[in-house]
Design a protein around this motif. Structure first.
Motif, PDB file in Angstrom:
ATOM      1  N   ASP A  89       0.864  -1.172   0.000  1.00 13.73           N
ATOM      2  CA  ASP A  89       0.000   0.000   0.000  1.00 13.73           C
ATOM      3  C   ASP A  89       0.902   1.224   0.000  1.00 13.73           C
ATOM      4  N   CYS A  90       0.315   2.400  -0.201  1.00 17.50           N
ATOM      5  CA  CYS A  90       1.139   3.595  -0.300  1.00 17.50           C
ATOM      6  C   CYS A  90       0.386   4.822   0.194  1.00 17.50           C
ATOM      7  N   GLU A  91       1.169   5.896   0.355  1.00 22.99           N
ATOM      8  CA  GLU A  91       0.610   7.173   0.773  1.00 22.99           C
ATOM      9  C   GLU A  91       1.460   8.273   0.168  1.00 22.99           C
ATOM     10  N   ARG A  92       0.791   9.266  -0.414  1.00 28.11           N
ATOM     11  CA  ARG A  92       1.509  10.413  -0.968  1.00 28.11           C
ATOM     12  C   ARG A  92       1.779  11.404   0.160  1.00 28.11           C
ATOM     13  N   ARG A  93       3.032  11.846   0.218  1.00 24.54           N
ATOM     14  CA  ARG A  93       3.441  12.873   1.174  1.00 24.54           C
ATOM     15  C   ARG A  93       4.192  13.946   0.400  1.00 24.54           C
ATOM     16  N   GLY A  94       3.525  15.029   0.139  1.00 31.25           N
ATOM     17  CA  GLY A  94       4.116  16.074  -0.680  1.00 31.25           C
ATOM     18  C   GLY A  94       4.262  15.572  -2.107  1.00 31.25           C
ATOM     19  N   THR A  95       5.493  15.620  -2.617  1.00 32.41           N
ATOM     20  CA  THR A  95       5.713  15.172  -3.991  1.00 32.41           C
ATOM     21  C   THR A  95       6.107  13.700  -4.082  1.00 32.41           C
ATOM     22  N   TRP A  96       6.332  13.047  -2.931  1.00 28.97           N
ATOM     23  CA  TRP A  96       6.800  11.671  -2.934  1.00 28.97           C
ATOM     24  C   TRP A  96       5.716  10.706  -2.458  1.00 28.97           C
ATOM     25  N   VAL A  97       5.851   9.474  -2.901  1.00 30.27           N
ATOM     26  CA  VAL A  97       4.941   8.414  -2.478  1.00 30.27           C
ATOM     27  C   VAL A  97       5.745   7.402  -1.670  1.00 30.27           C
ATOM     28  N   TYR A  98       5.210   7.023  -0.525  1.00 27.30           N
ATOM     29  CA  TYR A  98       5.860   6.057   0.359  1.00 27.30           C
ATOM     30  C   TYR A  98       5.092   4.748   0.309  1.00 27.30           C
ATOM     31  N   TYR A  99       5.822   3.642   0.238  1.00 23.42           N
ATOM     32  CA  TYR A  99       5.237   2.303   0.120  1.00 23.42           C
ATOM     33  C   TYR A  99       5.585   1.458   1.324  1.00 23.42           C
ATOM     34  N   TRP A 100       4.700   0.558   1.674  1.00 25.83           N
ATOM     35  CA  TRP A 100       4.954  -0.433   2.713  1.00 25.83           C
ATOM     36  C   TRP A 100       4.263  -1.726   2.326  1.00 25.83           C
ATOM     37  N   ALA A 101       4.854  -2.836   2.751  1.00 28.18           N
ATOM     38  CA  ALA A 101       4.262  -4.155   2.503  1.00 28.18           C
ATOM     39  C   ALA A 101       3.094  -4.347   3.451  1.00 28.18           C
ATOM     40  N   LEU A 102       2.140  -5.146   3.026  1.00 30.43           N
ATOM     41  CA  LEU A 102       0.990  -5.485   3.867  1.00 30.43           C
ATOM     42  C   LEU A 102       1.250  -6.850   4.483  1.00 30.43           C
ATOM     43  N   PRO A 103       1.765  -6.871   5.718  1.00 31.71           N
ATOM     44  CA  PRO A 103       2.157  -8.138   6.349  1.00 31.71           C
ATOM     45  C   PRO A 103       1.028  -9.163   6.397  1.00 31.71           C
ATOM     46  N   ALA A 104      -0.186  -8.725   6.678  1.00 35.75           N
ATOM     47  CA  ALA A 104      -1.301  -9.671   6.761  1.00 35.75           C
ATOM     48  C   ALA A 104      -1.532 -10.348   5.414  1.00 35.75           C
ATOM     49  N   ALA A 105      -1.394  -9.593   4.327  1.00 37.92           N
ATOM     50  CA  ALA A 105      -1.574 -10.167   2.998  1.00 37.92           C
ATOM     51  C   ALA A 105      -0.479 -11.190   2.699  1.00 37.92           C
TER      52      ALA A 105
END
Length: 123
Positions: A89-105
Motif C-alpha cells: 500500500d502507499c501514501e503520498r506525502r508532498g511530492t513523494w509516495v511512500y510504500y509499505w508491505a501489507l504483512p497480513a496479505a
C-alpha cells in the motif's frame, strides 16, 4: 475487509485453509493468479523484497527507482500492480509516495501455500 485483501485471499469468506485443504474454484484461482502474476516479474519481486525488508517498514519511491535501470514511470507501473495485487500500500506525502508491505496479505499468501507435513505411518 478491503478489496485488496480479498484478492490475496482468493476467497470472499476470508478463509485461507490452504491449497491442500480444498480445491480452488474458478474465481479463487483467477484472484490468486493475479497475485502470482504480480510476483512472477523479477522487477516486482525485487521491489516487494526491497519494501518488505526496509527497516522502519516503509520506503520512498525516490529510494526505489535508482536501484533499477528503468524509468520512474515504469517503476510506478510495477508498484501499481503490486498495490492492485494487495501486496503493498502507499501514501503520498508532498511530492513523494511512500510504500509499505501489507504483512497480513503476505502471511495469508504464505498460509495458503503452506502444506501440512503428513504424519508418517507407524510400522
Amino acid at each position: 475487509m478491503s478489496k485488496q485483501e480479498l484478492v490475496v485471499l482468493g476467497r470472499p469468506d476470508g478463509c485461507c485453509g490452504g491449497l491442500s485443504s480444498a480445491p480452488l474454484d474458478e474465481e479463487q484461482a483467477a484472484d490468486l493468479a493475479r497475485v502470482f502474476k504480480a510476483l512472477g516479474d523479477p522487477v516486482r519481486l525485487r521491489l516487494l523484497s526491497m519494501i518488505a525488508s526496509r527497516e522502519g517498514g516503509e520506503v520512498c519511491v525516490c529510494e526505489l527507482t535508482p536501484a533499477f535501470d528503468l524509468s520512474q514511470p515504469t517503476i510506478s507501473h510495477h508498484l501499481k500492480l503490486l498495490r492492485q495485487a494487495g501486496l503493498v500500500d502507499c501514501e503520498r506525502r508532498g511530492t513523494w509516495v511512500y510504500y509499505w508491505a501489507l504483512p497480513a496479505a503476505l502471511e495469508r499468501l504464505a498460509a495458503l501455500l503452506r502444506v501440512p507435513q503428513a504424519v508418517a505411518p507407524t510400522a
